[in-house]
Design an enzyme around this catalytic site. Structure first.
Site, PDB file in Angstrom:
ATOM      1  N   SER A 107       0.795  -1.197   0.000  1.00  0.00           N
ATOM      2  CA  SER A 107       0.000   0.000   0.000  1.00  0.00           C
ATOM      3  C   SER A 107       0.841   1.267   0.000  1.00  0.00           C
ATOM      4  O   SER A 107       1.562   1.544  -0.936  1.00  0.00           O
ATOM      5  CB  SER A 107      -0.910  -0.078   1.244  1.00  0.00           C
ATOM      6  OG  SER A 107      -1.796   0.969   1.322  1.00  0.00           O
TER       7      SER A 107
ATOM      8  N   ASP B 243      10.995   5.445  -9.499  1.00  0.00           N
ATOM      9  CA  ASP B 243      10.746   6.034 -10.811  1.00  0.00           C
ATOM     10  C   ASP B 243      11.560   7.309 -11.036  1.00  0.00           C
ATOM     11  O   ASP B 243      11.981   7.599 -12.160  1.00  0.00           O
ATOM     12  CB  ASP B 243       9.255   6.342 -10.978  1.00  0.00           C
ATOM     13  CG  ASP B 243       8.442   5.101 -11.324  1.00  0.00           C
ATOM     14  OD1 ASP B 243       9.039   4.014 -11.414  1.00  0.00           O
ATOM     15  OD2 ASP B 243       7.208   5.214 -11.488  1.00  0.00           O
TER      16      ASP B 243
ATOM     17  N   LYS C 173      -0.353  -4.238  -3.417  1.00  0.00           N
ATOM     18  CA  LYS C 173      -1.656  -3.642  -3.127  1.00  0.00           C
ATOM     19  C   LYS C 173      -1.726  -2.287  -3.810  1.00  0.00           C
ATOM     20  O   LYS C 173      -1.029  -1.363  -3.432  1.00  0.00           O
ATOM     21  CB  LYS C 173      -1.829  -3.529  -1.617  1.00  0.00           C
ATOM     22  CG  LYS C 173      -3.161  -2.967  -1.182  1.00  0.00           C
ATOM     23  CD  LYS C 173      -3.089  -1.475  -1.018  1.00  0.00           C
ATOM     24  CE  LYS C 173      -4.457  -0.918  -0.747  1.00  0.00           C
ATOM     25  NZ  LYS C 173      -4.458   0.541  -0.912  1.00  0.00           N
TER      26      LYS C 173
END
Length: 443
Positions: free
Chosen positions: A294, A305, A319
């Site tokens: 999560s 990224d 998740k």
């Protein structure tokens, strides 16, 4: 009605979880008259009240019907009764009662996402991927997740026995004592000249506590001496979306952090970083494992990224959805999956997880016993370190001038993943410094 509460994960003392909601255009089911369907529900409700073998409670029937509707959608939607809703609010505030284990439902059993640090579940040795098959001798199969949660709740100082099914082991029982759990979501420690920050969950104060941890480490190690930071998100099951965004924002100068895409395009959201990296660009290593879910995955995915951190460990839980918790006038609440979240590069993590840049599984280092006991001192005629003696002559110490190799302490527990993360960060720092020195020389 009170304002809806949005979190990446929410449920009582043991649930921080979620699932996906497709952002693509979804084919609509055939339209039916909702009033006729509600009449069907009313008829069923009336028949149960009138004909069931025992008297029934009207509220319990309605709440069970609502929970049934929601739980049929996905494993993470559900109904929170008044007590469950209160527990959820306490958990997001960082204090709640219970065992301290984050779970989901899988194949009819309760599955452990991760135990929380310094809780009964953590001390009992529960592991991500464990399944609860029985609660105090009652089979979990056939229960809803809410029902299982209710059975695991209880007053502090009361005992509970869970039957655990673990891969490659026979089922076994674990007895724990429930307690009031106060979660310290951020801990910090100086590992020589590296700052180590452990984030166990994302509660209301996590961003502020992380910022303070960085400031404290700068003072403790020295702002000019500190090489970088290791952020440990292992077994962190998630928490509040705004806190995950806040933590990432501490380490980014600019750019997208995360986006959420819902069924209705006008409700899609994008969150960007504000100017200012509190570490001034020092190297970061983020530790994750299968218990990182999560909000943890939002942090790891965003830093990965942007190439702001090296992600180390094993693939995370996967998740990738947002739940909206909407209070009802009857004092309960609806928890509904409303969106899917995406990393800055557009990746959905749902059921995939974050893959580490460097895969390092947890391991145990043991001394390897050599089968060949031959050394210089054993060779025929070898000279000794002492003049006038042969190396293989009897030494009163029994050592023949050779010192014993120090053996590691049996009870010393080594965190292999953390040690490798510290090594990696040190290497990055040295490499970065060498590049800067080369650049300055060329100038």
């Amino acid at each position: 009605m009170k304002k809806a509460l949005t979190s990446i994960a929410a449920l009582t003392f043991i649930l921080i979880q979620g699932t996906a909601f497709s952002a693509e255009k979804i084919p609509q089911p055939p339209t039916e008259n909702p009033y006729e369907l509600l009449q069907m529900f009313a008829s069923a409700f009336h028949s149960i009240r009138k004909d069931y073998v025992e008297p029934v409670n009207d509220r319990q029937l309605v709440e069970a019907a609502i929970d049934g509707m929601l739980s049929s959608l996905d494993p993470h939607s559900g109904y929170l009764n008044e007590e469950s809703f209160k527990d959820m609010m306490e958990q997001t505030a960082g204090q709640f009662g219970g065992l301290g284990v984050e779970v989901t439902m899988e194949n009819g059993l309760v599955k452990v996402i991760s135990p929380m640090d310094d809780t009964p579940a953590f001390r009992a040795g529960l592991q991500p991927g464990d399944y609860f098959t029985h609660i105090d001798g009652v089979a979990v199969m056939g229960m809803t997740l809410n029902e299982a949660v209710e059975k695991m709740r209880g007053a502090p100082d009361t005992k509970i026995t869970l039957t655990i099914s673990r891969k490659d082991e026979k089922p076994f029982d674990v007895t724990m004592t429930r307690e009031m759990i106060k979660v310290q979501s951020v801990k910090q420690e100086a590992k020589e000249n590296i700052g180590y920050i452990r984030i166990t969950t994302f509660s209301e104060t996590t961003t502020d506590m992380t910022k303070k941890a960085v400031e404290d480490l700068k003072k403790k190690i020295g702002e000019k001496q500190i090489l970088g930071y290791v952020i440990d998100l292992r077994n962190n099951p998630g928490g509040l979306l705004d806190q995950a965004i806040g933590v990432v924002d501490l380490f980014l100068e600019q750019g997208e952090i995360v986006s959420t895409r819902s069924r209705r395009q006008e409700e899609n959201m994008k969150f960007n970083a504000s100017t200012g990296d509190i570490t001034n660009g020092l190297p970061l290593v983020v530790l994750i494992n299968e218990g990182s879910a999560s909000a943890s995955e939002i942090v790891a995915g965003a830093l990965q990224d942007h190439r702001r951190a090296v992600i180390v460990g094993t693939t995370s839980f996967g998740k990738g959805s947002v739940q909206t918790v909407s209070p009802l006038e009857g004092k309960g609440a609806l928890r509904i999956t409303t969106a899917r979240y995406y990393t800055p590069s557009g990746r959905s993590i749902q059921a995939k997880g974050i893959e580490p840049d460097i895969l390092i599984k947890q391991a145990k280092i043991e001394e390897v016993q050599s089968t060949l006991k031959l050394t210089e001192a054993n060779l025929p005629g070898a000279i000794s370190s002492q003049e006038g003696k042969k190396a293989n002559e009897t030494d009163p110490t029994g050592k023949n001038g050779v010192n014993d190799v120090a053996k590691p302490e049996d009870d010393k527990k080594e965190d292999y993943q953390l040690n490798r993360a510290l090594d990696i960060l040190t290497g990055i720092s040295v490499y970065k410094q060498s590049l800067e020195e080369t650049s300055n020389t060329e100038e």
